[in-house]
Design a protein around this motif. Structure first.
Motif, PDB file in Angstrom:
ATOM      1  N   UNK B 133      -4.180 -74.965 -46.835  1.00 48.61           N
ATOM      2  CA  UNK B 133      -3.293 -76.194 -46.410  1.00 48.61           C
ATOM      3  C   UNK B 133      -2.137 -76.093 -47.219  1.00 48.61           C
ATOM      4  N   UNK B 134      -1.955 -75.905 -48.306  1.00 49.24           N
ATOM      5  CA  UNK B 134      -0.514 -75.856 -49.433  1.00 49.24           C
ATOM      6  C   UNK B 134      -0.186 -74.491 -49.498  1.00 49.24           C
ATOM      7  N   UNK B 135      -0.614 -73.603 -48.766  1.00 45.10           N
ATOM      8  CA  UNK B 135      -0.191 -72.097 -49.215  1.00 45.10           C
ATOM      9  C   UNK B 135       1.365 -72.062 -48.759  1.00 45.10           C
ATOM     10  N   UNK B 136       1.828 -71.233 -49.620  1.00 43.82           N
ATOM     11  CA  UNK B 136       3.186 -70.682 -49.531  1.00 43.82           C
ATOM     12  C   UNK B 136       2.997 -69.456 -48.672  1.00 43.82           C
ATOM     13  N   UNK B 155      -7.689 -67.308 -38.056  1.00 45.83           N
ATOM     14  CA  UNK B 155      -7.155 -67.741 -39.077  1.00 45.83           C
ATOM     15  C   UNK B 155      -5.702 -67.848 -39.217  1.00 45.83           C
ATOM     16  N   UNK B 156      -4.909 -66.941 -38.728  1.00 40.86           N
ATOM     17  CA  UNK B 156      -3.529 -66.739 -38.648  1.00 40.86           C
ATOM     18  C   UNK B 156      -2.997 -67.874 -37.646  1.00 40.86           C
ATOM     19  N   UNK B 161      -0.509 -73.053 -37.249  1.00 36.60           N
ATOM     20  CA  UNK B 161      -0.748 -74.515 -36.465  1.00 36.60           C
ATOM     21  C   UNK B 161      -0.827 -75.782 -37.530  1.00 36.60           C
ATOM     22  N   UNK B 162      -1.769 -75.313 -38.541  1.00 34.74           N
ATOM     23  CA  UNK B 162      -2.298 -76.681 -39.262  1.00 34.74           C
ATOM     24  C   UNK B 162      -1.963 -76.644 -40.822  1.00 34.74           C
ATOM     25  N   UNK B 163      -1.102 -75.514 -41.130  1.00 34.04           N
ATOM     26  CA  UNK B 163      -1.120 -75.689 -42.754  1.00 34.04           C
ATOM     27  C   UNK B 163       0.068 -76.700 -42.897  1.00 34.04           C
ATOM     28  N   UNK B 164       0.167 -76.992 -44.177  1.00 32.06           N
ATOM     29  CA  UNK B 164       1.310 -78.057 -44.435  1.00 32.06           C
ATOM     30  C   UNK B 164       2.773 -77.821 -44.219  1.00 32.06           C
TER      31      UNK B 164
END
Lengths: 267, 269
Positions: B133-136, B155-156, B161-164
């Motif tokens: 979620x918090x990944x850069x 996953x991509x 779509x769902x990461x922060x």
């Protein structure tokens, strides 16, 4: 049980129609000028259906005798089919006179044109569970409000443009409009549109066009590698692979009767 | 500014934890202050691969619940001075993680570290979601076979779509492809997908290719990240990966089949 041969079909279609813009409620003046104009080209309007455009006189309290106007027009070969625009009173009077009501062109209903939403795959719908596909239940279109007083095209929605890869598990639905994808669509991804679908990249997922039952919808693909293609609920899967003549190539898909045709784009 | 990097794949057993251990070690060996977090709560493995399982006292769940400070839970790596490990809990499950807690931990780590490497569990459930979620940036670990590629694609899609970053409309998560367990011989024999095949499907930049090697298993069992192995293709490949991640332009190795002794003697094919 014998299957009854259908006697008719109800379909929507976009046909060009001439509009006569009424600029005055003075019947005498209107008739005089019309007669003058029609004398120049006597046969030009032979039985041409005409929509009376009333927006210019919408504010006017005095109405027109639509029956009289329609009769006058018919004498000159013009066939008044209905009215478009105008106030509620005008429209009611037109119905009284046996004329139809055209729904106004969408552009007129929307005062400011909506900007095309730049929907990217980032905002794409991400679903874990798989609800019923709209494209597989053509009956669903019957649930649409059918009580509209007049036939007419529903207002067209802006085309949805996706510029990021559509990946497995992602579903994109262009409700009421067309869908254009500029990036790859991978196996396990789903594109759904009520209108046409265009993919300007390899297309390996599912494409469901005309999801609300529009049989005229088409699918255009730059690299045909689809898992499933569907138009208006008529679908095809490719268990034994895509036909050789279109595999990996530019192709278009459309309905002919109840047959889904996949043709290479050769030009 | 500290960078949060998730090591993810969707599918299990492709080499996420092996990669997390070697990648974070590689970053640390280059002088970066690095912390690697095991998000696989309930199936704790990273500490084994890093050889610090006997030093685990507290874990990420203790920190999230406020039972201990972050400092108490961090374990210093035995091989690199700049590397710390935040282990997962073995006795809890992934529901013990929550976004607020993870956010708090990451914020605190960002104060003192250059790189925060998140070792994601397999799957697309809450544990994997918390890790990404918090990944850069994201390292998507993929094996050269169709099911792994399909899961990576999934996953991509979720990252996009769902990461922060996606939810808040920021610049998207930077994606890197890492192909592991690559065997050029079997690729040539048509038994495995080639790097080109994988890229054709996933269409993200290739960060590196890690060759299939028995030494990985030996390294794992002995609790030494593969990057520390002597005279090993895998160690070289991981060092290349870290180099490329740091912006170096290195040629892609280990893609071609090794020439056998006879072939070399007779001058190739």
């Amino acid at each position: 049980m014998s299957i009854e041969v259908p006697a008719f079909k109800i379909k929507t279609g976009t046909l060009p129609v001439l509009q006569l813009h009424i600029l005055t409620t003075d019947m005498a003046q209107l008739k005089e000028q019309l007669a003058l104009r029609l004398k120049l080209t006597p046969d030009f309007f032979a039985s041409t259906p005409i929509a009376l455009e009333l927006s210019a006189i919408a504010e006017s309290a005095t109405g027109l005798d639509y029956a009289e106007l329609a009769a006058f027009m018919l004498e000159h070969g013009m066939c008044a089919a209905g009215v478009v625009g105008g106030s509620a009173e005008h429209r009611a009077a037109a119905v009284q006179a046996g004329l139809g009501l055209f729904t106004e062109a969408p552009a007129r209903n929307i005062p400011k044109r909506e900007a095309v939403p730049a929907v990217t795959a980032n905002q794409a719908v991400e679903l874990h569970e798989q609800p019923e596909l709209p494209g597989f239940s053509a009956v669903e279109s019957e649930n649409q409000p059918a009580d509209q007083a007049t036939p007419g095209m529903p207002p067209a929605r802006p085309t949805m443009v996706i510029d990021k890869p559509v990946r497995t598990g992602q579903r994109i639905y262009a409700e009421g409009g067309n869908l254009v994808v500029l990036a790859i669509v991978n196996a396990g991804a789903e594109l759904i549109a009520d209108g046409d679908i265009h993919v300007y990249a390899p297309m390996r997922g599912k494409a469901i066009a005309g999801a609300q039952g529009n049989e005229a919808a088409r699918i255009f693909v730059q690299g045909m590698e689809a898992e499933l293609l569907s138009i208006a609920g008529c679908f095809k899967v490719f268990e034994d692979g895509i036909p050789e003549n279109v595999r990996g190539k530019p192709a278009q898909v459309h309905l002919e009767g109840s047959r889904l045709l996949i043709q290479p784009l050769t030009h | 500014m500290a960078k949060v990097i998730v090591i993810t794949s969707g599918k299990g057993g492709v080499g996420k934890t092996t990669t997390s251990a070697s990648f974070s070690s590689g970053l640390a060996l280059r002088g970066n202050k690095t912390v690697v977090i095991d998000f696989d709560v309930g199936l704790r493995n990273l500490d084994l691969i890093m050889g610090c399982e006997r030093r685990v006292v507290y874990d990420i769940i203790n920190v999230i619940n406020g039972e201990v400070s972050l400092k108490q839970a961090l374990i210093k790596d035995k091989n690199c001075d700049n590397l710390f490990i935040l282990p997962a809990s073995q006795t809890r499950d992934k529901d013990a993680l929550n976004l607020e807690g993870v956010a708090r931990i990451l914020e605190e780590l960002k104060q003192s570290f250059d790189f925060i490497v998140c070792d994601s569990p397999a799957g697309i459930e809450s544990g994997a979601f918390m890790a990404m979620y918090f990944a850069d940036e994201a390292l998507v670990v993929t094996n050269p076979e169709v099911s792994s590629v399909r899961d990576s694609d999934r996953i991509l899609g979720i990252l996009a779509a769902k990461s922060k970053r996606a939810v808040e409309g920021l610049e998207p998560v930077k994606e890197h492809l890492l192909v592991t367990r690559y065997d050029p011989k079997r690729v040539n024999a048509g038994e495995m997908l080639s790097v080109t095949d994988i890229q054709e499907i996933l269409r993200i930049p290739l960060l590196g290719v890690i060759p299939e090697s028995e030494s990985v298993l030996k390294a794992s069992n002995s609790g030494t990240p593969a990057i520390h192995l002597d005279k090993s293709d895998v160690a070289d490949a991981y060092r290349d990966v870290v180099g490329r991640f740091m912006g170096e332009d290195l040629p892609m190795r280990f893609i071609a089949e090794k020439a056998g002794f006879l072939k070399r003697l007779l001058g190739g094919r």
